[in-house]
Scaffold this active site. Sequence first.
Site, PDB file in Angstrom:
ATOM      1  N   GLY A   1       0.771  -1.241   0.000  1.00 20.92           N
ATOM      2  CA  GLY A   1       0.000   0.000   0.000  1.00 20.92           C
ATOM      3  C   GLY A   1       0.800   1.289   0.000  1.00 20.92           C
TER       4      GLY A   1
ATOM      5  CG  ASP B   1       5.151  -6.973  15.730  1.00 23.53           C
ATOM      6  OD1 ASP B   1       4.655  -5.828  15.759  1.00 23.53           O
ATOM      7  OD2 ASP B   1       4.557  -7.970  16.186  1.00 23.53           O
TER       8      ASP B   1
ATOM      9  CE1 TYR C   1      -6.494   2.553  10.881  1.00 27.24           C
ATOM     10  CE2 TYR C   1      -8.178   4.179  10.351  1.00 27.24           C
ATOM     11  CZ  TYR C   1      -6.973   3.564  10.062  1.00 27.24           C
ATOM     12  OH  TYR C   1      -6.247   3.959   8.972  1.00 27.24           O
TER      13      TYR C   1
ATOM     14  CE  LYS D   1      -3.916   4.834  11.461  1.00 22.84           C
ATOM     15  NZ  LYS D   1      -2.514   4.645  11.104  1.00 22.84           N
TER      16      LYS D   1
ATOM     17  CB  ILE E   1      -5.576   5.455  -0.078  1.00 24.33           C
ATOM     18  CG1 ILE E   1      -5.567   6.775   0.722  1.00 24.33           C
ATOM     19  CG2 ILE E   1      -4.621   5.532  -1.262  1.00 24.33           C
ATOM     20  CD1 ILE E   1      -5.923   8.034  -0.028  1.00 24.33           C
TER      21      ILE E   1
ATOM     22  CB  THR F   1      -3.899   0.343   0.104  1.00 19.28           C
ATOM     23  OG1 THR F   1      -4.737   0.278   1.267  1.00 19.28           O
ATOM     24  CG2 THR F   1      -3.446   1.764  -0.146  1.00 19.28           C
ATOM     25  N   PRO F   2      -4.412  -2.600  -0.400  1.00 18.24           N
ATOM     26  CG  PRO F   2      -2.688  -4.141  -0.723  1.00 18.24           C
ATOM     27  CD  PRO F   2      -2.984  -2.676  -0.789  1.00 18.24           C
TER      28      PRO F   2
HETATM   29  N1  LIG Z   1      -5.579   2.892   2.714  1.00 26.38           N
HETATM   30  C1  LIG Z   1      -6.321   3.790   3.343  1.00 26.38           C
HETATM   31  O1  LIG Z   1      -7.450   4.060   2.946  1.00 26.38           O
HETATM   32  C2  LIG Z   1      -5.775   4.523   4.529  1.00 26.38           C
HETATM   33  C3  LIG Z   1      -6.459   5.675   4.946  1.00 26.38           C
HETATM   34  C4  LIG Z   1      -5.976   6.372   6.049  1.00 26.38           C
HETATM   35  C5  LIG Z   1      -4.852   5.957   6.709  1.00 26.38           C
HETATM   36  N2  LIG Z   1      -4.207   4.822   6.280  1.00 26.38           N
HETATM   37  C6  LIG Z   1      -3.034   4.418   7.046  1.00 26.38           C
HETATM   38  O2  LIG Z   1      -1.922   4.337   6.186  1.00 26.38           O
HETATM   39  C7  LIG Z   1      -1.042   3.307   6.631  1.00 26.38           C
HETATM   40  C8  LIG Z   1      -0.784   2.338   5.486  1.00 26.38           C
HETATM   41  O3  LIG Z   1      -2.026   1.743   5.117  1.00 26.38           O
HETATM   42  P1  LIG Z   1      -2.202   0.875   3.785  1.00 26.38           P
HETATM   43  O4  LIG Z   1      -3.511   1.228   3.235  1.00 26.38           O
HETATM   44  O5  LIG Z   1      -1.005   1.012   2.949  1.00 26.38           O
HETATM   45  O6  LIG Z   1      -2.329  -0.592   4.422  1.00 26.38           O
HETATM   46  P2  LIG Z   1      -1.761  -1.993   3.898  1.00 26.38           P
HETATM   47  O7  LIG Z   1      -2.530  -3.024   4.654  1.00 26.38           O
HETATM   48  O8  LIG Z   1      -1.745  -2.055   2.415  1.00 26.38           O
HETATM   49  O9  LIG Z   1      -0.237  -1.964   4.420  1.00 26.38           O
HETATM   50  C9  LIG Z   1       0.040  -1.947   5.788  1.00 26.38           C
HETATM   51  C10 LIG Z   1       1.332  -2.696   6.025  1.00 26.38           C
HETATM   52  O10 LIG Z   1       1.610  -2.664   7.423  1.00 26.38           O
HETATM   53  C11 LIG Z   1       2.148  -3.918   7.794  1.00 26.38           C
HETATM   54  N3  LIG Z   1       1.946  -4.154   9.219  1.00 26.38           N
HETATM   55  C12 LIG Z   1       0.782  -4.317   9.891  1.00 26.38           C
HETATM   56  N4  LIG Z   1       1.033  -4.559  11.179  1.00 26.38           N
HETATM   57  C13 LIG Z   1       2.378  -4.540  11.336  1.00 26.38           C
HETATM   58  C14 LIG Z   1       3.229  -4.700  12.450  1.00 26.38           C
HETATM   59  N5  LIG Z   1       2.770  -4.969  13.688  1.00 26.38           N
HETATM   60  N6  LIG Z   1       4.553  -4.587  12.256  1.00 26.38           N
HETATM   61  C15 LIG Z   1       5.065  -4.341  11.024  1.00 26.38           C
HETATM   62  N7  LIG Z   1       4.301  -4.189   9.927  1.00 26.38           N
HETATM   63  C16 LIG Z   1       2.956  -4.270  10.096  1.00 26.38           C
HETATM   64  C17 LIG Z   1       1.375  -4.932   6.941  1.00 26.38           C
HETATM   65  O11 LIG Z   1       2.058  -6.170   6.844  1.00 26.38           O
HETATM   66  C18 LIG Z   1       1.267  -4.185   5.618  1.00 26.38           C
HETATM   67  O12 LIG Z   1       2.339  -4.515   4.767  1.00 26.38           O
HETATM   68  C19 LIG Z   1      -1.718   2.658   7.843  1.00 26.38           C
HETATM   69  O13 LIG Z   1      -1.205   3.226   9.010  1.00 26.38           O
HETATM   70  C20 LIG Z   1      -3.159   3.033   7.661  1.00 26.38           C
HETATM   71  O14 LIG Z   1      -3.848   3.051   8.877  1.00 26.38           O
HETATM   72  C21 LIG Z   1      -4.635   4.109   5.207  1.00 26.38           C
END
Ligand SMILES: NC(=O)c1ccc[n+]([C@@H]2O[C@H](COP(=O)([O-])OP(=O)(O)OC[C@H]3O[C@@H](n4cnc5c(N)ncnc54)[C@H](O)[C@@H]3O)[C@@H](O)[C@H]2O)c1
Length: 253
Positions: free
Chosen positions: A17, A60, A152, A156, A187, A189-190
């Site tokens: 993501g 982690d 969540y 945040k 966004i 993403t997965p």
């Molecule tokens: N995609 C959205 O819509 C969105 C919106 C707002 C905020 N965010 C934030 O952006 C960030 C990235 O989100 P994303 O959409 O790319 O998610 P994603 O699920 O595609 O990627 C998140 C990554 O974090 C890793 N992860 C989770 N727990 C972990 C841990 N304990 N230690 C190490 N790695 C860990 C996962 O393995 C994964 O690769 C997150 O903090 C998410 O909350 C995402």
Amino acid sequence: MGRVQDKVAIITGGASGLGKASAELFVQEGAKVVLGDKDKRRGRKVAEALGDAATFVEMDVTQQDDWDALFQHTLDTHGALDILVNGAGLGVMKNIEEVSLEEWRFVHAVCLDGTFLGCQGAVRVMKENGGGSIINLSSIAGLRGVPDLPAYSSSKAGVRMLSKSVALHCARHKYNIRCNSVHPSFIDTPMVEKMVMMSPDPDKMEKFVNGLSPLGRMGRPDEVANLVLFLASDESSFINGEEIVIDGGVTAR
Ligand SMILES: NC(=O)c1ccc[n+]([C@@H]2O[C@H](COP(=O)([O-])OP(=O)(O)OC[C@H]3O[C@@H](n4cnc5c(N)ncnc54)[C@H](O)[C@@H]3O)[C@@H](O)[C@H]2O)c1
């Protein structure tokens, strides 16, 4: 010259993501990146595709020892740290009547404790290193209430204020370390894909996530990566302790 030429960046959540998109853009703009993620398979694949400029460390974010190893690897490999992107995160889609204490703690451990450990370690390293930029991935859920995401949203919101505290502390001590939070809406993403697929009515959920923004679509990972790059680069040298929303106008309503 790239926009982050020769800078060294740690990006957690780098296997997927927004972390992955940021890593790709950083390398394109001249940085060396260290990807931290608990997903070994995907993390290695992303780093391999980026070539010599990238390495992967399985870790982690909730574990102090894993952070110590990540910083050590970065210093051993590159001799410096200029940028930290705290991107690892996850959510549990359960309202206040459904969410368990265990789930509540788990979400806070990853999103908030993980970001805290990253900020604390990065400040220790960066202050000896001439400074740096920390970018914490929060969410618009950290600014607005969401009925199905109490854990969540709470974590945040914590990231938002943690970021300001870090920014003010570092400014007071003239460490030349900036810290900002980024607040995206949905966004593509997965993480969102999984949320849609796991909802009771995926079609309805997909319509909702696409329709939430006045622009009528979800954001793209590269759009968030552009903002993260800007905050990481010296172009944003006077932006500090700020919460930057990237949501296609959702919170303008
Ligand atoms: N995609 C959205 O819509 C969105 C919106 C707002 C905020 N965010 C934030 O952006 C960030 C990235 O989100 P994303 O959409 O790319 O998610 P994603 O699920 O595609 O990627 C998140 C990554 O974090 C890793 N992860 C989770 N727990 C972990 C841990 N304990 N230690 C190490 N790695 C860990 C996962 O393995 C994964 O690769 C997150 O903090 C998410 O909350 C995402």
